[in-house]
Design an enzyme around this catalytic site. Structure first.
Site, PDB file in Angstrom:
ATOM      1  N   CYS A  30       0.829  -1.210   0.000  1.00 42.98           N
ATOM      2  CA  CYS A  30       0.000   0.000   0.000  1.00 42.98           C
ATOM      3  C   CYS A  30       0.866   1.263   0.000  1.00 42.98           C
ATOM      4  O   CYS A  30       1.545   1.560   0.985  1.00 42.98           O
ATOM      5  CB  CYS A  30      -0.906  -0.044   1.228  1.00 42.98           C
ATOM      6  N   CYS A  33       0.056   3.810   2.692  1.00 43.09           N
ATOM      7  CA  CYS A  33       0.500   3.272   3.989  1.00 43.09           C
ATOM      8  C   CYS A  33       1.992   3.547   4.184  1.00 43.09           C
ATOM      9  O   CYS A  33       2.421   3.929   5.271  1.00 43.09           O
ATOM     10  CB  CYS A  33       0.261   1.763   4.061  1.00 43.09           C
TER      11      CYS A  33
END
Length: 124
Positions: A30, A33
């Site tokens: 991600c 993230c």
């Protein structure tokens, strides 16, 4: 305090045993993230009175699924054992600091009273 990895057991323990807990649900693949990770880590070093937990959604699928995590990163904040914030999406450093300030400023006794009142109205 640095961040700590949480699993099904340590997630519940962290919330029950600490006044303020912030949890970041993330995954290696991600991009947002990965960009948020340094912000989260820096805040964990600046706020020793808060437990900063990270849940790898790939490794902890049952936990993430049980909590209904559908988008990452997702942040959850707990105060006095109560979920007080839940939102998907990364934040900038200043935005995250504002969230931490707001969560730390919550009155735990008032939260307990509101939860008890809500539980009482649910039973009638």
């Amino acid at each position: 305090m640095a961040t700590r990895a949480l699993d099904q057991q340590t997630f519940a323990e962290a919330i029950q045993e600490n006044e303020t807990v912030i949890v970041d649900f993330w995954a290696d693949w991600c991009g947002p993230c990965q960009r948020f990770a340094p912000v989260f880590e820096k805040a964990s070093e600046a706020h020793s009175d808060i437990v900063f937990g990270k849940v790898d959604t790939e490794d902890q699928r049952a936990l993430a699924g049980g909590l209904g995590i559908q988008s990452i990163p997702t942040l959850m904040a707990f105060r006095g054992g109560y979920l007080v914030y839940r939102e998907a999406g990364a934040m900038s450093g200043p935005q995250f600091e504002e969230l931490l300030k707001a969560v730390k400023g919550l009155d735990i006794e008032k939260l307990k009273e509101q939860a008890a009142a809500a539980a009482g109205s649910d039973e009638s």
